[in-house]
Design an enzyme around this catalytic site. Structure first.
Site, short mmCIF file in Angstrom:
data_model
loop_
_atom_site.label_atom_id
_atom_site.label_comp_id
_atom_site.label_asym_id
_atom_site.label_seq_id
_atom_site.Cartn_x
_atom_site.Cartn_y
_atom_site.Cartn_z
N ASP A 67 0.96 -1.24 -0.09
CA ASP A 67 0.11 0.03 0.00
C ASP A 67 0.99 1.09 0.01
O ASP A 67 1.96 1.18 0.14
CB ASP A 67 -0.88 0.13 1.12
CG ASP A 67 -0.29 -0.45 2.53
OD1 ASP A 67 0.81 -0.38 2.60
OD2 ASP A 67 -1.01 -0.70 3.47
N ASP A 136 -6.87 -2.55 14.23
CA ASP A 136 -8.38 -2.81 13.94
C ASP A 136 -8.35 -4.27 13.01
O ASP A 136 -9.45 -4.40 12.44
CB ASP A 136 -8.89 -1.67 13.23
CG ASP A 136 -8.18 -1.33 11.74
OD1 ASP A 136 -7.01 -2.07 11.56
OD2 ASP A 136 -8.67 -0.45 11.11
N HIS A 138 -6.71 -4.85 10.08
CA HIS A 138 -6.27 -4.76 8.77
C HIS A 138 -5.25 -5.29 8.20
O HIS A 138 -4.16 -5.52 8.96
CB HIS A 138 -6.54 -3.30 8.51
CG HIS A 138 -5.58 -2.47 8.88
ND1 HIS A 138 -5.52 -1.05 9.19
CD2 HIS A 138 -3.98 -2.57 9.00
CE1 HIS A 138 -4.31 -0.47 9.37
NE2 HIS A 138 -3.48 -1.34 9.33
N GLU A 143 -9.58 -1.81 6.01
CA GLU A 143 -10.21 -1.70 6.96
C GLU A 143 -11.46 -2.49 7.43
O GLU A 143 -11.94 -3.17 6.43
CB GLU A 143 -10.53 -0.09 7.11
CG GLU A 143 -9.52 0.84 6.76
CD GLU A 143 -8.51 0.94 7.80
OE1 GLU A 143 -8.25 -0.14 8.52
OE2 GLU A 143 -7.99 2.03 8.04
#
Ligand code: PGA
Length: 257
Positions: A67, A136, A138, A143
């Site tokens: 990413d 979280d 990810h 997400e």
């Protein structure tokens, strides 16, 4: 899924580097998927050491990063291209032309993301993907709520991720709100995956990802359906796993055969 629990961050990083080295020695033009963040830093330092002291060569290795922040120039010190150049690529013998990090300044994002996928395909897919895990759940910047079949695209970061990543910026307002990321489906297409996690603050999400249900609310849980995943944790990150003793027993058993 193989769960390997090491004493601390250092041991976790060394274990991961051993696996990467082994795969490169087996296939010199390995297609390696890479991650950024604090977690893989130790792995990269160990790979640099192996390059300098053990002649590990990356000359033919191809890399694809997961990413990149949308809107950040590759020269921005918080861009992931900058991170990779500084922490790994500039310290090994890799050809920069063989390294791929999504372009955070891509104009036609849809077209660019398709091309990123095609580029991965062109090299025959990712052989080994290295992953961290967000607090979280990810992987990449997928997400909670991301489709488990998603491909490379632009994603809006959630509040938790922006807060987590604000430690790298002067203030929270400077943290980009969007990123271009491989999708969960892209990641799952890798032939082999290593997930790294370290520290108590990851223990809850690690337990959810490994021992909880497969859910788009914890995108790392999708790794449960992949046939070749190695999860390398330190004791702190593993501390909430219910089957900790069993995983350790499995590792000892595997060494016997
Ligand atoms: P970290 O980030 O390694 O900095 O904890 C992990 C991630 O967000 O994937």
């Amino acid at each position: 899924m193989e769960v390997i629990i090491k004493k601390n961050y250092d041991e976790m990083s060394k274990e991961a580097a051993k696996v990467v080295k082994k795969r490169i020695l087996k296939k010199l033009n390995l297609v390696l998927g890479l991650a950024t963040g604090s977690t893989p830093l130790g792995l990269y330092q160990e790979l640099v050491r192996m390059h300098k002291e053990e002649d590990l060569s990356f000359k033919k290795v191809k890399t694809f990063n997961l990413d990149e922040y949308y809107g950040l120039d590759p020269d921005h010190p918080q861009s992931y291209r900058y991170f990779m150049n500084a922490n790994l690529f500039s310290q090994i013998d890799i050809d920069l032309a063989n390294t791929h990090v999504p372009d955070g300044l891509a104009k036609d994002i849809g077209k660019y993301c398709l091309e990123y996928e095609e580029e991965i395909e062109k090299y025959g897919g990712i052989d080994l993907q290295v992953l961290g895990i967000g607090s979280d759940g990810h992987i990449g910047f997928n997400e909670p709520g991301s489709s488990l079949g998603s491909r490379t695209r632009i994603k809006t970061l959630n509040e938790q991720t922006v807060a987590d990543n604000s430690r790298f910026f002067k203030n929270i307002d400077e943290v980009p709100k969007y990123a271009i990321t491989m999708g969960v489906g892209t990641i799952i297409d890798a032939k082999e995956i290593i997930l790294l996690a370290s520290g108590k603050n990851k223990s809850r999400v690690v337990a959810q990802a490994i021992e909880g249900p497969v859910t788009s609310q914890i995108t790392a849980s999708m790794l449960q359906v992949h046939p070749k995943v190695m999860v390398i944790l330190d004791e702190d990150a593993a501390s909430l796993l219910k089957k900790r003793d069993y995983y350790k027993f499995v590792v000892e058993s595997v060494e016997k055969f």
